[in-house]
Design a protein around this motif. Structure first.
Motif, PDB file in Angstrom:
ATOM      1  N   GLU A 517      41.910 -18.647 124.594  1.00 46.05           N
ATOM      2  CA  GLU A 517      41.253 -17.408 124.161  1.00 46.05           C
ATOM      3  C   GLU A 517      40.880 -16.529 125.350  1.00 46.05           C
ATOM      4  N   GLU A 520      44.299 -14.947 126.539  1.00 46.10           N
ATOM      5  CA  GLU A 520      44.787 -13.899 125.624  1.00 46.10           C
ATOM      6  C   GLU A 520      43.952 -12.627 125.741  1.00 46.10           C
ATOM      7  N   LEU A 521      42.647 -12.774 125.879  1.00 40.41           N
ATOM      8  CA  LEU A 521      41.787 -11.596 126.040  1.00 40.41           C
ATOM      9  C   LEU A 521      42.113 -10.879 127.341  1.00 40.41           C
ATOM     10  N   HIS A 524      45.418  -9.006 127.223  1.00 44.00           N
ATOM     11  CA  HIS A 524      45.341  -7.756 126.463  1.00 44.00           C
ATOM     12  C   HIS A 524      44.600  -6.679 127.260  1.00 44.00           C
ATOM     13  N   GLU A 550      42.757  -4.278 118.285  1.00 44.40           N
ATOM     14  CA  GLU A 550      43.218  -5.614 118.651  1.00 44.40           C
ATOM     15  C   GLU A 550      42.337  -6.213 119.748  1.00 44.40           C
ATOM     16  N   GLN A 553      39.302  -7.627 118.113  1.00 42.86           N
ATOM     17  CA  GLN A 553      39.612  -8.881 117.433  1.00 42.86           C
ATOM     18  C   GLN A 553      39.756 -10.029 118.431  1.00 42.86           C
ATOM     19  N   LYS A 554      40.426  -9.772 119.536  1.00 41.68           N
ATOM     20  CA  LYS A 554      40.614 -10.826 120.537  1.00 41.68           C
ATOM     21  C   LYS A 554      39.286 -11.203 121.177  1.00 41.68           C
ATOM     22  N   THR A 557      37.479 -13.536 118.764  1.00 44.09           N
ATOM     23  CA  THR A 557      38.031 -14.889 118.842  1.00 44.09           C
ATOM     24  C   THR A 557      37.565 -15.585 120.111  1.00 44.09           C
TER      25      THR A 557
END
Length: 602
Positions: A517, A520-521, A524, A550, A553-554, A557
């Motif tokens: 997580e 991915e953050l 982005h 997005e 959202q990331k 998460t």
């Protein structure tokens, strides 16, 4: 990406190609086009499983090199400079010969740290080739109220101006108001009879608002259609106005003042700043020269008593562009041509962007062709940014219950009122505090703007208060709430209460990326610069909205799986706090570009 590593835009060469013909200079355009098709292209991956970027160079080189694409891809990878490993993991060859590039954790960590130290620009480099850009938007009509149709032009144009400014361009924002034409002769003559105090600027009963002018216009038009003597006066009034007769000009100026006050208030509500009024009247003295110059170079010709320009080819081919009517009067095309000429020759514009409804696409296509054919726009990029209609939830024209066009002021007031009622209900009744009232204003206005900007501008969209004010989905309330969660996390990390003012920690902490997580953050976040440049190039604000949604959202998460204030070590806490702060900065900067204010508590 950040300034630590910048990719070329899609379909742009990353370096000069090696001539296939042995180096001989060839000016043949077809050959040059073929060479361009052989250039490597680095584009963002559409699917995360293929990495962050892809290069398709091997596929386009297959035929000229007579080698399998995967073999060519392997050669390209082995030829990459050593510093590539500072940014990417080991490149992969996929399918017939695509090269997949995935940003490394080390690069992501460095990039986030750099962004935390550059909170104002987030490591987004200004363009190395800044332009003087004119953005033409909003364009209300004098003596008429702004309606929902003006909303799209105003906020889309303002966002485009913001993003081009952020990229380092010199942006001039022009408001091409409808403030000139035959209807003003009719209006001024009618007002002389029914409300002479308006022209003199008297107070009391003689003062009017733009809503009153709408009724005056209706009665003037009715009188024009039914009263022959008044019709004659109105036409004479047009001549007097165009001839500069002082009393007529004074009446016209008063009409403009009343209207300007009205739409100035709406611009204040929407946060529109820096928009310079350049109405049709500004170009009035230039119109005769436009026609004479086009006539001198053989472009403008007489046709059935009018003057036209054939833009498609030879005379008689395609649809002519009318630039002078049979009565000698001018029209929108003449004014737009004069505006282009003035903007290029006087303002020194290198790029001109017109933001109007898509229905005007053909008009601007003809105007652009005429200006180009006349040689007025060599080296100048002209773009019509068209947008679709605002519809009701039933898919029909967005209107009041009585079928009238929705006034923009009423629409904005209603959005704030509904937000306020929702907030009162959520707190169980009572009055809102001063801060809560301000939050209701920000959320309500932001919801209207974001609902429009988050749609592909070319599409029609259904206006729905309930949908745009929802805390679920791609809406302004959701985005604003996501940012307040970040603020809450940062307050707790600083030992502050929810009611305390924000204190942001200093940047520069080392960022640890172990959890999926976190990675991915970070992955982005660092693409913010790519998104900004893409929107600046293609002029679709919804791309930025999608990116920000997005991101929210990331982050959600990430927060659910990677505790910040309860992290296992102090070093990890600082790392995750840095991720949270940079997420906040990107959200805030993105919303600022969209022209939407943010809040710290909801």
């Amino acid at each position: 990406m950040t300034k630590a590593f910048i990719t070329q835009p899609a379909n742009q060469p990353t370096n000069q190609p090696t001539p296939i013909n042995g180096g001989d200079k060839d000016n043949n355009k077809d050959d040059n086009k073929k060479r361009l098709n052989l250039l490597p292209r680095i584009t963002p991956s559409t699917n995360p499983k293929f990495g962050d970027y892809q290069c398709n160079a091997a596929l386009s080189l297959t035929k000229p090199l007579s080698l399998p694409p995967r073999e060519i891809a392997s050669t390209i990878i082995s030829s990459l400079p050593p510093q590539t490993t500072s940014y990417f993991e080991e490149p992969e060859i996929a399918g017939p010969g695509f090269i997949n590039l995935r940003l490394s954790k080390d690069y992501l960590s460095r990039a986030i740290t750099l962004m935390s130290l550059d909170r104002s620009r987030l490591c987004v480099n200004p363009t190395p080739t800044p332009q003087l850009v004119v953005v033409d938007y909003s364009s209300p009509n004098i003596a008429k109220e702004m309606h929902v149709g003006h909303l799209r032009s105003t906020i889309i144009g303002h966002t485009i101006g913001n993003i081009l400014t952020f990229l380092g361009n010199d942006v001039k924002r022009f408001n091409h108001v409808g403030d000139w034409g035959t209807q003003f002769g009719m209006l001024v003559e009618h007002i002389k009879d029914v409300n002479p105090g308006l022209i003199s600027g008297g107070g009391g009963e003689d003062d009017v608002e733009v809503g009153d002018l709408v009724e005056v216009y209706k009665s003037a038009k009715k009188r024009f259609d039914e009263d022959e003597s008044f019709k004659k006066r109105a036409r004479e009034g047009v001549v007097k106005l165009q001839g500069g007769e002082e009393e007529s000009l004074k009446g016209w100026r008063r009409l403009c003042e009343v209207s300007r006050k009205e739409y100035g208030g709406i611009y204040d509500t929407l946060g529109i700043q820096g928009l310079e009024e350049r109405g049709e009247s500004y170009y009035n003295d230039l119109l005769p020269n436009v026609v004479s110059e086009l006539s001198e170079i053989g472009m403008a010709v007489e046709s059935e008593g009018a003057t036209v320009v054939w833009t498609s080819g030879e005379e008689g081919e395609g649809t002519p562009l009318l630039i002078r009517k049979t009565d000698g009067g001018y029209n929108y095309a003449t004014t737009d041509l004069a505006a282009i000429k003035q903007r290029v020759e006087v303002e020194k514009a290198e790029r001109i962007v017109y933001v109007t409804d898509s229905g005007q696409g053909k008009h601007f296509e003809g105007v652009f062709k005429a200006a180009e054919k006349a040689g007025w726009t060599d080296g100048v990029e002209m773009t019509h940014v068209g947008f679709g209609l605002v519809q009701g939830e039933d898919g029909k024209k967005f209107a009041t219950r009585s079928g009238e066009t929705v006034k923009l002021k009423d629409l904005l007031d209603e959005a704030v009122s509904r937000t306020r009622d929702d907030m009162i209900e959520r707190k169980g009744g009572g009055e809102l505090t001063e801060e809560e009232e301000e939050t209701a204003r920000i959320v309500g206005i932001g919801a209207v703007k974001y609902a429009d900007l988050s749609m592909n501008r070319e599409s029609n969209y259904k206006f729905s208060y309930s949908r745009m004010l929802s805390l679920q989905g791609n809406t302004a309330p959701y985005m604003l709430y996501a940012r307040t969660r970040v603020c809450s996390i940062v307050r707790k990390a600083q030992g502050l209460k929810e009611t305390d003012e924000m204190v942001w920690p200093e940047g520069g902490s080392k960022v640890i990326l172990d959890a999926d997580e976190e990675i991915e953050l970070a992955r982005h976040i660092v693409k913010f610069g790519d998104i900004i440049k893409q929107v600046g190039r293609d002029l679709y604000p919804n791309i930025l909205c999608d990116y920000l949604f997005e991101l929210s959202q990331k982050f959600s998460t990430f927060y659910e799986n990677c505790p910040v204030n309860q992290a296992e070590t102090e070093e990890l806490k600082k790392s995750r706090l840095t991720l949270a702060v940079v997420t906040n900065d990107v959200l805030k900067k993105g919303m600022d570009i969209l022209g939407i204010e943010v809040v710290e508590r909801m």
